[in-house]
Design a protein around this motif. Sequence first.
Motif, PDB file in Angstrom:
ATOM      1  N   UNK A  38       0.818  -1.209   0.000  1.00 36.19           N
ATOM      2  CA  UNK A  38       0.000   0.000   0.000  1.00 36.19           C
ATOM      3  C   UNK A  38       0.855   1.263   0.000  1.00 36.19           C
ATOM      4  N   UNK A  39       2.113   1.143   0.434  1.00 34.72           N
ATOM      5  CA  UNK A  39       3.003   2.299   0.449  1.00 34.72           C
ATOM      6  C   UNK A  39       4.428   1.793   0.588  1.00 34.72           C
ATOM      7  N   UNK A  40       5.385   2.686   0.329  1.00 35.07           N
ATOM      8  CA  UNK A  40       6.793   2.342   0.493  1.00 35.07           C
ATOM      9  C   UNK A  40       7.593   3.620   0.609  1.00 35.07           C
ATOM     10  N   UNK A  41       8.816   3.476   1.073  1.00 36.14           N
ATOM     11  CA  UNK A  41       9.782   4.567   1.009  1.00 36.14           C
ATOM     12  C   UNK A  41      11.174   3.958   0.971  1.00 36.14           C
ATOM     13  N   UNK A  42      12.188   4.806   0.776  1.00 37.79           N
ATOM     14  CA  UNK A  42      13.568   4.359   0.615  1.00 37.79           C
ATOM     15  C   UNK A  42      14.464   5.290   1.412  1.00 37.79           C
ATOM     16  N   UNK A  43      15.442   4.731   2.153  1.00 37.39           N
ATOM     17  CA  UNK A  43      16.370   5.592   2.870  1.00 37.39           C
ATOM     18  C   UNK A  43      17.611   5.867   2.014  1.00 37.39           C
ATOM     19  N   UNK A  44      18.520   6.682   2.550  1.00 41.92           N
ATOM     20  CA  UNK A  44      19.673   7.099   1.746  1.00 41.92           C
ATOM     21  C   UNK A  44      20.736   6.019   1.610  1.00 41.92           C
ATOM     22  N   UNK A  45      20.504   4.847   2.232  1.00 39.09           N
ATOM     23  CA  UNK A  45      21.389   3.700   2.055  1.00 39.09           C
ATOM     24  C   UNK A  45      20.826   2.703   1.043  1.00 39.09           C
ATOM     25  N   UNK A  46      19.648   3.011   0.501  1.00 41.16           N
ATOM     26  CA  UNK A  46      19.018   2.139  -0.475  1.00 41.16           C
ATOM     27  C   UNK A  46      18.124   1.074   0.131  1.00 41.16           C
ATOM     28  N   UNK A  47      17.925   1.106   1.453  1.00 41.45           N
ATOM     29  CA  UNK A  47      17.019   0.156   2.091  1.00 41.45           C
ATOM     30  C   UNK A  47      15.569   0.517   1.787  1.00 41.45           C
ATOM     31  N   UNK A  48      14.757  -0.505   1.550  1.00 45.57           N
ATOM     32  CA  UNK A  48      13.345  -0.325   1.242  1.00 45.57           C
ATOM     33  C   UNK A  48      12.494  -0.576   2.479  1.00 45.57           C
ATOM     34  N   UNK A  49      11.432   0.207   2.617  1.00 40.52           N
ATOM     35  CA  UNK A  49      10.459   0.015   3.689  1.00 40.52           C
ATOM     36  C   UNK A  49       9.101  -0.113   3.013  1.00 40.52           C
ATOM     37  N   UNK A  50       8.497  -1.292   3.076  1.00 43.57           N
ATOM     38  CA  UNK A  50       7.239  -1.523   2.376  1.00 43.57           C
ATOM     39  C   UNK A  50       6.141  -1.834   3.390  1.00 43.57           C
ATOM     40  N   UNK A  51       4.979  -1.285   3.131  1.00 41.29           N
ATOM     41  CA  UNK A  51       3.813  -1.481   3.984  1.00 41.29           C
ATOM     42  C   UNK A  51       2.813  -2.323   3.208  1.00 41.29           C
ATOM     43  N   UNK A  52       2.389  -3.461   3.784  1.00 40.43           N
ATOM     44  CA  UNK A  52       1.451  -4.316   3.058  1.00 40.43           C
ATOM     45  C   UNK A  52       0.019  -4.095   3.530  1.00 40.43           C
ATOM     46  N   UNK A  53      -0.901  -4.784   2.926  1.00 41.85           N
ATOM     47  CA  UNK A  53      -2.320  -4.547   3.184  1.00 41.85           C
ATOM     48  C   UNK A  53      -2.741  -4.899   4.598  1.00 41.85           C
ATOM     49  N   UNK A  54      -2.004  -5.794   5.248  1.00 40.94           N
ATOM     50  CA  UNK A  54      -2.334  -6.163   6.623  1.00 40.94           C
ATOM     51  C   UNK A  54      -1.797  -5.159   7.635  1.00 40.94           C
TER      52      UNK A  54
END
Length: 271
Positions: A38-54
């Motif tokens: 449903x959403x995501x973002x990225x930090x300055x090290x290239x790590x991904x943060x993803x939010x799922x439907x649950x």
Amino acid sequence: MGGYLMGAAQTTSAVPRGGTTQADSFFMLQQKIAGEFTDFTVDNLGNLYVLNQSGQLKKMGPAGDSIAVFNNVRQYGKIHFIDVSNPLKVLLYFKDFGTVVTLDRFLNTRSTLDLRRRQLFQVKSIGQAYDNNIWVFDELEGKLKRIGEDGRLIDQSSDFRLLFDSMPSPQFIVDQNKLLYLYDAAKGVYLFDYYGTFKNRIRFTGWTDFSVINNTLFGRDAGMLYRYEPGTLNLQQYPIPAAMQSARKIKIMPGNLYLLRDHQLEIYSYR
């Protein structure tokens, strides 16, 4: 952001149906990560943060490997905003409950702050401050405030209703390189210094996915990516390839473009 985005600033012309634009070749698909995000973002090290439907928040490395998971989101409702400008200190803002949850780099809870208990009842946006405190915009008082993790007031601006003819209502607060950027899609970008002193207003409206990288502004609308360096007169416009225009979210980082679709997250490189 370098090379190609700068060189691609242009006025586009019509392309025959079924054809491709020069812009299509600027991005090269590197990776697809399947999921109902449903959403995501990225930090300055290239790590991904993803939010799922649950409501689960997952942190992944640049290659898509799982690093950590935060499952306790349902306690506070829906996440309104994720700030990863400091990868060692992740901020989650649960707007419906007026709650800020601070996580460490492994997504363990460091602190929880109920803004309402600090008489902050109308806060649309928050942001990480340069000194590891938190910026909030108090719409009830019309003031930009810097607060600690415990909610104590450290500093605040003058009343925006006295500064501006029409008070902004920022959706984004970005603190970077001794400047503070507030973005209101209806009114534009407002620049402040660390003391909350107003410096400038840039009337770029209608942008989504607003971000600031090395004091360069990035945003997009339905058909164009925008790049602007404050202090110049050069707004660079870059056509979004037709195949990308249906994306739910686009985030630009140095060297990569991240695109969220209904069933996957796509990562593109560019030169």
